[in-house]
Design a protein around this motif. Structure first.
Motif, PDB file in Angstrom:
ATOM      1  N   ARG A   1      52.676  70.509  27.950  1.00 46.79           N
ATOM      2  CA  ARG A   1      51.732  69.378  28.007  1.00 46.79           C
ATOM      3  C   ARG A   1      52.327  68.287  28.887  1.00 46.79           C
ATOM      4  NH1 ARG A   1      49.108  66.662  22.582  1.00 46.79           N
ATOM      5  NH2 ARG A   1      48.705  64.538  23.293  1.00 46.79           N
ATOM      6  N   VAL A   2      51.502  67.726  29.745  1.00 43.44           N
ATOM      7  CA  VAL A   2      51.930  66.642  30.628  1.00 43.44           C
ATOM      8  C   VAL A   2      50.973  65.477  30.423  1.00 43.44           C
ATOM      9  CG1 VAL A   2      52.258  65.893  33.011  1.00 43.44           C
ATOM     10  CG2 VAL A   2      52.864  68.230  32.341  1.00 43.44           C
ATOM     11  N   SER A   3      51.508  64.299  30.167  1.00 41.25           N
ATOM     12  CA  SER A   3      50.658  63.121  30.000  1.00 41.25           C
ATOM     13  C   SER A   3      51.139  62.002  30.914  1.00 41.25           C
ATOM     14  CB  SER A   3      50.635  62.674  28.535  1.00 41.25           C
ATOM     15  OG  SER A   3      51.947  62.501  28.025  1.00 41.25           O
ATOM     16  N   TYR A   4      50.257  61.051  31.135  1.00 39.74           N
ATOM     17  CA  TYR A   4      50.522  59.997  32.117  1.00 39.74           C
ATOM     18  C   TYR A   4      50.754  58.628  31.496  1.00 39.74           C
ATOM     19  CZ  TYR A   4      49.734  63.008  36.124  1.00 39.74           C
ATOM     20  OH  TYR A   4      49.863  63.989  37.078  1.00 39.74           O
ATOM     21  N   GLY A   5      50.668  58.533  30.175  1.00 37.70           N
ATOM     22  CA  GLY A   5      51.000  57.284  29.499  1.00 37.70           C
ATOM     23  C   GLY A   5      50.222  56.093  30.030  1.00 37.70           C
ATOM     24  N   PRO A   6      50.901  54.950  30.238  1.00 32.09           N
ATOM     25  CA  PRO A   6      50.220  53.741  30.706  1.00 32.09           C
ATOM     26  C   PRO A   6      49.945  53.732  32.201  1.00 32.09           C
ATOM     27  CG  PRO A   6      52.543  53.285  30.419  1.00 32.09           C
ATOM     28  CD  PRO A   6      52.327  54.699  29.933  1.00 32.09           C
ATOM     29  N   GLY A   7      50.401  54.750  32.926  1.00 36.27           N
ATOM     30  CA  GLY A   7      50.251  54.758  34.377  1.00 36.27           C
ATOM     31  C   GLY A   7      48.827  54.559  34.870  1.00 36.27           C
ATOM     32  N   PRO A   8      47.846  55.294  34.345  1.00 37.05           N
ATOM     33  CA  PRO A   8      46.469  55.121  34.834  1.00 37.05           C
ATOM     34  C   PRO A   8      45.933  53.708  34.624  1.00 37.05           C
ATOM     35  CG  PRO A   8      46.689  57.204  33.671  1.00 37.05           C
ATOM     36  CD  PRO A   8      47.973  56.454  33.442  1.00 37.05           C
ATOM     37  N   TYR A   9      46.197  53.127  33.471  1.00 40.70           N
ATOM     38  CA  TYR A   9      45.710  51.767  33.219  1.00 40.70           C
ATOM     39  C   TYR A   9      46.379  50.769  34.168  1.00 40.70           C
ATOM     40  CZ  TYR A   9      44.627  47.383  30.858  1.00 40.70           C
ATOM     41  OH  TYR A   9      44.195  46.105  30.582  1.00 40.70           O
ATOM     42  N   ARG A  10      47.661  50.899  34.338  1.00 37.46           N
ATOM     43  CA  ARG A  10      48.380  49.980  35.228  1.00 37.46           C
ATOM     44  C   ARG A  10      47.874  50.099  36.656  1.00 37.46           C
ATOM     45  NH1 ARG A  10      54.337  51.112  32.534  1.00 37.46           N
ATOM     46  NH2 ARG A  10      54.309  49.345  31.085  1.00 37.46           N
ATOM     47  N   ALA A  11      47.609  51.329  37.101  1.00 38.32           N
ATOM     48  CA  ALA A  11      47.092  51.532  38.452  1.00 38.32           C
ATOM     49  C   ALA A  11      45.704  50.904  38.599  1.00 38.32           C
ATOM     50  CB  ALA A  11      47.040  53.017  38.779  1.00 38.32           C
ATOM     51  N   MET A  12      44.878  51.060  37.577  1.00 45.10           N
ATOM     52  CA  MET A  12      43.542  50.481  37.605  1.00 45.10           C
ATOM     53  C   MET A  12      43.608  48.965  37.674  1.00 45.10           C
ATOM     54  SD  MET A  12      41.104  48.788  35.601  1.00 45.10           S
ATOM     55  CE  MET A  12      41.640  49.059  33.911  1.00 45.10           C
ATOM     56  N   ILE A  13      44.505  48.357  36.896  1.00 46.43           N
ATOM     57  CA  ILE A  13      44.629  46.905  36.892  1.00 46.43           C
ATOM     58  C   ILE A  13      45.128  46.399  38.246  1.00 46.43           C
ATOM     59  CG2 ILE A  13      45.974  44.989  35.924  1.00 46.43           C
ATOM     60  CD1 ILE A  13      43.637  45.824  34.186  1.00 46.43           C
ATOM     61  N   GLU A  14      46.066  47.111  38.849  1.00 48.00           N
ATOM     62  CA  GLU A  14      46.548  46.699  40.176  1.00 48.00           C
ATOM     63  C   GLU A  14      45.429  46.783  41.205  1.00 48.00           C
ATOM     64  OE1 GLU A  14      49.434  45.202  41.017  1.00 48.00           O
ATOM     65  OE2 GLU A  14      49.633  45.171  38.823  1.00 48.00           O
ATOM     66  N   TRP A  15      44.613  47.837  41.121  1.00 46.70           N
ATOM     67  CA  TRP A  15      43.457  47.954  42.018  1.00 46.70           C
ATOM     68  C   TRP A  15      42.498  46.787  41.800  1.00 46.70           C
ATOM     69  CZ3 TRP A  15      38.239  48.236  41.032  1.00 46.70           C
ATOM     70  CH2 TRP A  15      37.425  48.546  42.120  1.00 46.70           C
ATOM     71  N   LEU A  16      42.227  46.452  40.537  1.00 47.74           N
ATOM     72  CA  LEU A  16      41.318  45.365  40.210  1.00 47.74           C
ATOM     73  C   LEU A  16      41.849  44.034  40.744  1.00 47.74           C
ATOM     74  CD1 LEU A  16      38.757  44.446  38.703  1.00 47.74           C
ATOM     75  CD2 LEU A  16      40.167  44.218  36.641  1.00 47.74           C
ATOM     76  N   LYS A  17      43.140  43.806  40.567  1.00 44.86           N
ATOM     77  CA  LYS A  17      43.745  42.580  41.085  1.00 44.86           C
ATOM     78  C   LYS A  17      43.605  42.501  42.601  1.00 44.86           C
ATOM     79  CE  LYS A  17      47.328  41.886  37.547  1.00 44.86           C
ATOM     80  NZ  LYS A  17      48.801  41.910  37.309  1.00 44.86           N
ATOM     81  N   GLY A  18      43.836  43.642  43.268  1.00 42.80           N
ATOM     82  CA  GLY A  18      43.716  43.668  44.722  1.00 42.80           C
ATOM     83  C   GLY A  18      42.304  43.354  45.189  1.00 42.80           C
ATOM     84  N   GLN A  19      41.323  43.949  44.512  1.00 41.01           N
ATOM     85  CA  GLN A  19      39.933  43.688  44.856  1.00 41.01           C
ATOM     86  C   GLN A  19      39.582  42.227  44.618  1.00 41.01           C
ATOM     87  OE1 GLN A  19      37.616  46.091  46.171  1.00 41.01           O
ATOM     88  NE2 GLN A  19      39.631  47.017  46.500  1.00 41.01           N
ATOM     89  N   ALA A  20      39.983  41.700  43.474  1.00 42.57           N
ATOM     90  CA  ALA A  20      39.673  40.312  43.167  1.00 42.57           C
ATOM     91  C   ALA A  20      40.369  39.354  44.122  1.00 42.57           C
ATOM     92  CB  ALA A  20      40.075  39.999  41.724  1.00 42.57           C
ATOM     93  N   SER A  21      41.627  39.649  44.460  1.00 40.48           N
ATOM     94  CA  SER A  21      42.353  38.791  45.401  1.00 40.48           C
ATOM     95  C   SER A  21      41.653  38.737  46.744  1.00 40.48           C
ATOM     96  CB  SER A  21      43.787  39.296  45.577  1.00 40.48           C
ATOM     97  OG  SER A  21      44.517  39.168  44.382  1.00 40.48           O
ATOM     98  N   GLY A  22      41.152  39.897  47.180  1.00 39.48           N
ATOM     99  CA  GLY A  22      40.432  39.941  48.452  1.00 39.48           C
ATOM    100  C   GLY A  22      39.196  39.070  48.425  1.00 39.48           C
ATOM    101  N   VAL A  23      38.468  39.117  47.304  1.00 36.55           N
ATOM    102  CA  VAL A  23      37.256  38.312  47.171  1.00 36.55           C
ATOM    103  C   VAL A  23      37.590  36.823  47.229  1.00 36.55           C
ATOM    104  CG1 VAL A  23      35.443  37.605  45.565  1.00 36.55           C
ATOM    105  CG2 VAL A  23      35.938  40.036  45.907  1.00 36.55           C
ATOM    106  N   TYR A  24      38.590  36.410  46.453  1.00 37.79           N
ATOM    107  CA  TYR A  24      38.886  34.992  46.381  1.00 37.79           C
ATOM    108  C   TYR A  24      39.581  34.465  47.629  1.00 37.79           C
ATOM    109  CZ  TYR A  24      37.418  35.311  41.556  1.00 37.79           C
ATOM    110  OH  TYR A  24      36.655  35.513  40.426  1.00 37.79           O
ATOM    111  N   GLN A  25      40.364  35.298  48.275  1.00 40.74           N
ATOM    112  CA  GLN A  25      41.029  34.871  49.501  1.00 40.74           C
ATOM    113  C   GLN A  25      40.019  34.709  50.627  1.00 40.74           C
ATOM    114  OE1 GLN A  25      44.198  37.676  50.156  1.00 40.74           O
ATOM    115  NE2 GLN A  25      45.317  37.007  48.332  1.00 40.74           N
ATOM    116  N   ARG A  26      39.022  35.591  50.654  1.00 33.70           N
ATOM    117  CA  ARG A  26      37.981  35.473  51.671  1.00 33.70           C
ATOM    118  C   ARG A  26      37.127  34.243  51.417  1.00 33.70           C
ATOM    119  NH1 ARG A  26      37.503  41.083  50.906  1.00 33.70           N
ATOM    120  NH2 ARG A  26      35.631  40.790  49.604  1.00 33.70           N
ATOM    121  N   GLY A  27      36.982  33.918  50.110  1.00 35.82           N
ATOM    122  CA  GLY A  27      36.154  32.761  49.771  1.00 35.82           C
ATOM    123  C   GLY A  27      36.824  31.457  50.130  1.00 35.82           C
TER     124      GLY A  27
END
Length: 256
Positions: free
Chosen positions: A230-256
Motif C-alpha cells: 500500500r502506498v499513500s500520499y499523506g498531507p501531500g495532496p492537500y499541501r499541493a492544492m493549497i500552494e496552487w490556490l495561493k499562487g492563483q490568488a496571488s496572481g489575481v491580487y497582484q494584477r489588481g
C-alpha cells in the motif's frame, strides 16, 4: 456494493508487490475528484482533514466532526473509504473501540490507527497498543464488518534522520507481529524511506506494508518491487492544492 462488500474489496486491493495507491483526500469534494480520476479506493489523511477545517493535526478536530466528515465522504462515492483515525481519540482500549464503531456505523471500511501517544510523548507499549487493536477488531466483528485496521507505528517519524532508522527495524517488526496477532490488517511505517530497510520490513512482516510518499521515498514502481502492499500520499495532496490556490490568488491580487 454494500459496506461488507466494500470492506472485502478494500482488503483484496492490498497485495504485496502490487500496491494499492491512495492519493489522500480530506472531504467529500476531494473524494469525488480523486474517485473520478481513477482511484480504486479512498483514504483520508488526518493532517489534511484537520487543516481543511482550520484545526491542527493531533486529534484537534473534534471526534464528532470527524465522524460527520467520514459520513459525507462515504455518501459522496461508491468507493471503499478508509479514515485516518490517529490514536482513536481515547487512551484506553474500550474507548478507542467505541470510537472506531462510530466510523463503522457511518460506512467506513477501514482506519489508520497509530501507536504514538497523541498529545503526550513516545509510543504506547506494544502490549497496550495490541490490546487497543484487539478491542477495535472485536467491535468490528460484532458489527459483522471485515474492517481494515491499518496499524501504524510512529517509530520512524519520531526519529527524523533516516540514517538512524536501521536500529529501529527490529522493534518495528516485533510490533507488526503483535499487531497482526491482535487483529490488524495492515502495517503502516510512515517516515521509513531507505529501500533496503523497506524491503527488510516487507520480507519480515506478514501484513501488507504501507509506505507514505515523501521526499527521499522511492517511486511507486520501486516500492512495488520491494514488496510494498500500500502506498499513500499523506498531507501531500492537500499541501499541493493549497500552494496552487495561493499562487492563483496571488496572481489575481497582484494584477489588481
Amino acid at each position: 456494493m454494500n459496506q461488507t462488500d466494500k470492506a472485502k474489496a478494500f482488503t483484496e486491493l492490498h497485495r504485496k508487490g502490487d500496491p494499492l495507491v491512495l492519493y489522500n483526500i480530506w472531504d467529500a469534494g476531494s473524494a469525488r475528484a480523486v474517485a473520478e480520476s481513477g482511484a480504486r479506493a479512498l483514504a483520508t489523511g488526518s493532517w489534511s482533514v484537520a487543516a481543511a477545517k482550520g484545526y491542527g493535526d493531533g486529534q484537534d478536530i473534534p471526534l464528532l466532526q470527524l465522524v460527520d466528515i467520514a459520513r459525507a465522504i462515504v455518501a459522496a462515492t461508491d468507493l471503499p473509504v478508509s479514515i485516518d483515525f490517529e490514536g482513536g481519540y481515547a487512551e484506553d482500549a474500550e474507548g478507542a473501540a467505541l470510537n472506531a464503531g462510530r466510523l463503522i456505523d457511518v460506512g467506513a471500511v477501514g482506519i489508520n490507527f497509530e501507536d504514538q501517544v497523541v498529545g503526550g510523548s513516545g509510543l504506547h507499549t506494544l502490549e497496550a497498543q495490541a490490546a487497543r487493536i484487539k478491542a477495535i477488531r472485536a467491535t468490528a466483528d460484532e458489527k459483522d464488518i471485515p474492517f481494515f485496521i491499518n496499524a501504524r507505528t510512529d517509530l520512524f517519524l519520531k526519529v527524523s534522520d533516516p540514517v538512524r532508522h536501521a536500529p529501529l527495524v527490529d522493534e518495528a517488526i516485533e510490533r507488526a507481529a503483535a499487531y497482526a496477532e491482535a487483529g490488524a490488517s495492515g502495517f503502516f511505517v510512515p517516515g521509513l524511506s531507505n529501500p533496503d530497510l523497506i524491503a527488510r520490513v516487507c520480507e519480515s512482516v506478514a501484513l501488507p506494508v504501507n509506505i507514505m510518499m515523501r521526499q527521499g521515498v522511492p517511486d511507486v514502481k520501486v516500492l512495488a518491487g520491494l514488496g510494498v502492499g500500500r502506498v499513500s500520499y499523506g498531507p501531500g495532496p492537500y499541501r499541493a492544492m493549497i500552494e496552487w490556490l495561493k499562487g492563483q490568488a496571488s496572481g489575481v491580487y497582484q494584477r489588481g
